[in-house]
Every structure is written in structure tokens, then in C-alpha cells.
Design an enzyme around this catalytic site. Structure first.
Site, mmCIF file in Angstrom:
data_model
loop_
_atom_site.group_PDB
_atom_site.id
_atom_site.type_symbol
_atom_site.label_atom_id
_atom_site.label_comp_id
_atom_site.label_asym_id
_atom_site.label_seq_id
_atom_site.Cartn_x
_atom_site.Cartn_y
_atom_site.Cartn_z
ATOM 1 N N ASN A 182 42.047 30.096 52.914
ATOM 2 C CA ASN A 182 40.616 30.219 52.697
ATOM 3 C C ASN A 182 39.840 29.910 53.960
ATOM 4 O O ASN A 182 40.382 29.401 54.942
ATOM 5 C CB ASN A 182 40.169 29.260 51.586
ATOM 6 N N CYS A 208 44.820 35.565 45.271
ATOM 7 C CA CYS A 208 43.480 36.127 45.482
ATOM 8 C C CYS A 208 43.508 37.590 45.054
ATOM 9 O O CYS A 208 44.180 38.414 45.690
ATOM 10 C CB CYS A 208 43.065 35.996 46.944
ATOM 11 N N ARG A 211 36.757 28.221 45.172
ATOM 12 C CA ARG A 211 37.379 27.039 45.754
ATOM 13 C C ARG A 211 37.781 27.350 47.200
ATOM 14 O O ARG A 211 38.559 28.248 47.453
ATOM 15 C CB ARG A 211 38.605 26.654 44.920
ATOM 16 N N CYS A 226 35.220 38.093 43.188
ATOM 17 C CA CYS A 226 36.449 37.320 43.014
ATOM 18 C C CYS A 226 37.270 38.008 41.929
ATOM 19 O O CYS A 226 36.862 38.030 40.764
ATOM 20 C CB CYS A 226 36.140 35.872 42.627
#
Length: 408
Positions: A144, A153, A331, A339
């Protein structure tokens, strides 16, 4: 310090999305491809170099054979090739290490690369690596923007699949809608093996596997409240708004003019798609208030004590029996335009909480009338939760942005 050179914009970035950022480093503004002529100067963050070297002329080319030759010479000189992709504005730096022995990237370097002011700029870095088992084509490691490593992801996996197809086609017309040949890729992730497929219309359908509803596996300390099939799930569980040991602040509640009902409560449905999700359903006025205050609200949910490994948080407005509107705080990445795992988790949460009806016998037919459309800031995703095998399928776009090189 990260240095850049040889940024290869594509001749196939639509003219309506072309942008030039002279003197500001190599940045991506989500869907904007980087395009310029050879006389254009870009300032790259070269530390303690002469002023002559600080003004770097980016060698731009639309000849991909030149790019391939540059890649070969770059390896010997310590430069690393990257490719930028985005899925509904959720953007990623892809580094292909399946056959080329680039130097390993550490978390602090990934953070610098993701910096939108001093690096390439992205929501995350995805490294394509050799498979560790015979039943997979390759594996991925995801970092990330804050250096944390998520298990999975969804948007990133779509970008990886489209990259592999574009690479096989020599990156010709990569940002155009290129038909897939139906090939299914078997990709190892931290959440297990994921199988994306590039469809004839150029979109990517991903078999996301089974949703996880057992609170111990999500993980969350919230107690299961009702049965979802054979599992007791956390559905509309009350979140404590008191001071949190990690967040250090109380969860604020919407003002009375936004949520006039007395005693507003934050209620969470917890789902894992290989990574934890806290799904919160709200009405339209509350959705707008959350949108305006997401940067202050998001970290409080991400770091709430009931999620020991932190959590992604989705705020959902139900727009119809097959339609959701979603805001996400990811997060390790914060507010993002989309997302994929969050969209999947939100549809599962809406079904098990009775807010939308269950879907019919389905596998991966993306034209089914009972697919749920999830509206995100970056665009729409189609989500199907099959009653045949209980797998969740996500379908959406992934697009090439540009290619370039950096040295750490």
C-alpha cells in the site's frame, strides 16, 4: 531518493485524457496519461545533483521496440522499469519481476514511489513474481501507499491481468478496448489463489472466491449476531463510539439535520474477501456528510479496536434492489476512487442483511440481470454472488496509463 528517466507515454492514450506536467516530476493524476514531445523538460527528484542534471529531458518514444531495447540496457545500469495501470481511478505501479531479476523493493521505497508529489504517485505497488506452486501462473506481492502489505486487492488484480494481456500483445493499443481471448490467469495472493479473466469487451472478470463471514477469520472481536447459511456472521453489529485505544478519538455522529432520528448508531456488517471489511449502511444525507468528512472519519474506523489487523471501511447507500453507492476508506491507502474487494464485501453484506435480494443461479456471466451494480467515485463495478458455488465475481475495467523507469 528516487530518480526517473525514459518515461514512455503511449501513442494509445486517448487524446481527451492527455496531460503534460512540465517541471513537476513524473506524476499520474489517475486517468491522465503522461504525454509530451522530446523538447519538454521534466524535473525529476535527483538528490545532490548538478543543476544541469536536475533538469532531466525525458526521452519519449512511441516505438515499443525502442522501449524494449531500453529495458535491456536499463537492467545492467540499475534502472527499474515500471508500468502504471488504473482500475476506476484506483492506480498502481506494476513491477514485473517474473523473469527479470530487478532488485527487491522494500516498504520505504514503495512509500516514496507512491508519493504523488515526490514519486510516481499511486495507491499501491504490485510486484509480479514467479509462482511458488505448480497450480499457479505467477504470484503477486502488494504494498500500500503507507508501506503496509494487504492480503488482496481486487482492482489491482484486474490491472495485473490486463497488463499480462497487453504485454503479450506488445502493448499495441493497450489503452483501447482490447478483446480478451478468454484466458484465465491463476494468480497467488496473500488471500489465496485468484483467477481473473480478460473478457471480449476488454473488461476483466475476477473470481474472488468465497466470502469469509466467521468473525474469527475476518478477524474481528465483534460477536456474530445471525446465521448466514451455515455460518454465524456479524450483521449490523453496534460499534462502540467511545474513545479507542489506537485511534485515540471518539467516533463522531452526524448532526441532527443530517440524521434526525434520535440515537444515531454506527452499525457494522463484517466481511472478509481475503482482507477485512467493515460495511456500514447509511441513508443519502448521511452518505453526503460522510463524503465531506471522510478524511477525519476514515482513520477512526480503520484503526477501531474491534479490528485487530485494522480494516477497510465501506459506507453504503442502497439505491435500489440491484444498485449500491459506495465510499471507501482503504486500510493503508485512505480515500480511493474504487476498491474491488470492498465492492464485493458490500454486496455480500447487503444480501445477508436483507437489504437487497439474493442473486439467482450464476457463475461468471457478467450480463446477468441480477448482477449488482456498485457505483464508486471512479466508476461502476458489476458484482455477482453465485448461489451455485457461493463464489463472488467482480467485473470492471483496467487501463494502461504509462511506462517509465526509476532508480532507487
Amino acid at each position: 531518493m528516487i530518480s526517473f528517466r525514459h518515461v514512455y507515454p503511449s501513442c494509445f492514450v486517448p487524446s481527451s485524457t492527455r496531460r503534460v506536467y512540465p517541471g513537476r516530476g513524473v506524476h499520474s493524476r489517475h486517468r491522465c496519461g503522461l504525454v509530451a514531445d522530446e523538447s519538454c523538460l521534466f524535473r525529476a527528484p535527483l538528490h545532490k545533483r548538478s543543476s544541469r542534471k536536475r533538469a532531466v529531458s525525458m526521452k519519449l518514444t512511441e516505438n515499443w521496440s525502442d522501449a524494449a531495447r531500453a529495458m535491456e540496457s536499463s537492467q545492467a545500469q540499475g534502472w527499474m522499469l515500471f508500468t502504471k495501470y488504473e482500475g476506476l481511478g484506483n492506480d498502481f505501479i506494476l513491477i514485473d519481476q517474473r523473469q527479470t531479476p530487478w532488485r527487491a523493493l522494500n516498504t520505504s521505497q514503495a512509500v516514496r514511489l507512491c508519493d504523488r508529489h515526490r514519486g510516481v504517485g499511486a495507491d499501491g505497488v504490485i510486484m509480479l513474481l514467479p509462482a511458488t506452486s505448480a497450480d499457479a501462473d505467477f504470484s503477486v506481492r502488494i504494498l500500500n501507499a503507507d508501506g503496509s502489505e494487504p492480503e488482496m486487492c481486487g482492482n489491482g488484480i484486474r490491472c495485473v491481468a490486463k497488463y499480462v494481456v497487453d504485454q503479450k500483445n506488445g502493448f499495441r493499443d493497450a489503452s483501447a478496448t482490447r478483446a480478451g481471448n478468454g484466458e484465465i490467469f491463476r494468480i497467488e495472493t496473500g488471500a489465496g489463489r485468484i483467477q481473473p479473466q480478460v473478457l471480449p469487451d476488454g473488461r476483466v472478470c475476477v473470481d474472488m472466491g468465497l466470502p469469509i463471514l466467521d468473525p474469527r477469520q475476518i478477524p474481528t472481536t465483534l460477536s456474530a449476531s445471525q446465521h448466514a447459511g451455515d455460518v454465524r456472521a456479524v450483521v449490523d453489529a453496534l460499534l462502540d463510539v467511545g474513545s479507542d485505544a489506537r485511534a485515540g478519538k471518539r467516533l463522531p455522529t452526524p448532526p441532527a439535520e443530517v440524521s434526525p432520528a434520535a440515537g444515531f448508531e454506527w452499525r457494522c456488517t463484517a466481511v472478509s474477501m481475503g482482507n477485512p471489511h467493515c460495511v456500514i449502511f447509511v441513508n443519502k444525507p448521511t452518505f453526503a456528510w460522510i463524503d465531506a468528512n471522510l478524511e477525519s472519519l476514515g482513520p477512526l474506523f480503520e484503526n477501531h479496536a474491534v479490528f485487530p489487523r485494522r480494516t477497510n471501511t465501506e459506507f453504503i447507500e442502497v439505491c435500489g434492489p440491484r444498485e449500491l453507492r459506495m465510499l471507501v476508506w482503504e486500510r493503508g491507502a485512505g480515500r480511493t476512487m474504487a476498491c474491488g474487494t470492498g465492492a464485493c464485501a458490500s454486496v455480500v453484506a447487503a444480501i445477508i442483511s436483507g437489504r437487497i435480494p439474493p442473486q439467482h443461479e450464476k457463475t461468471s456471466d457478467t450480463t446477468a440481470a441480477d448482477n449488482c451494480i456498485v457505483h464508486l467515485p471512479g466508476g461502476d463495478l458489476e458484482i455477482s454472488w453465485s448461489s451455485a458455488n457461493q463464489h463472488v465475481y467482480m467485473t470492471g475495467p483496467a487501463k494502461f496509463v504509462y511506462r517509465g523507469e526509476f532508480v532507487l
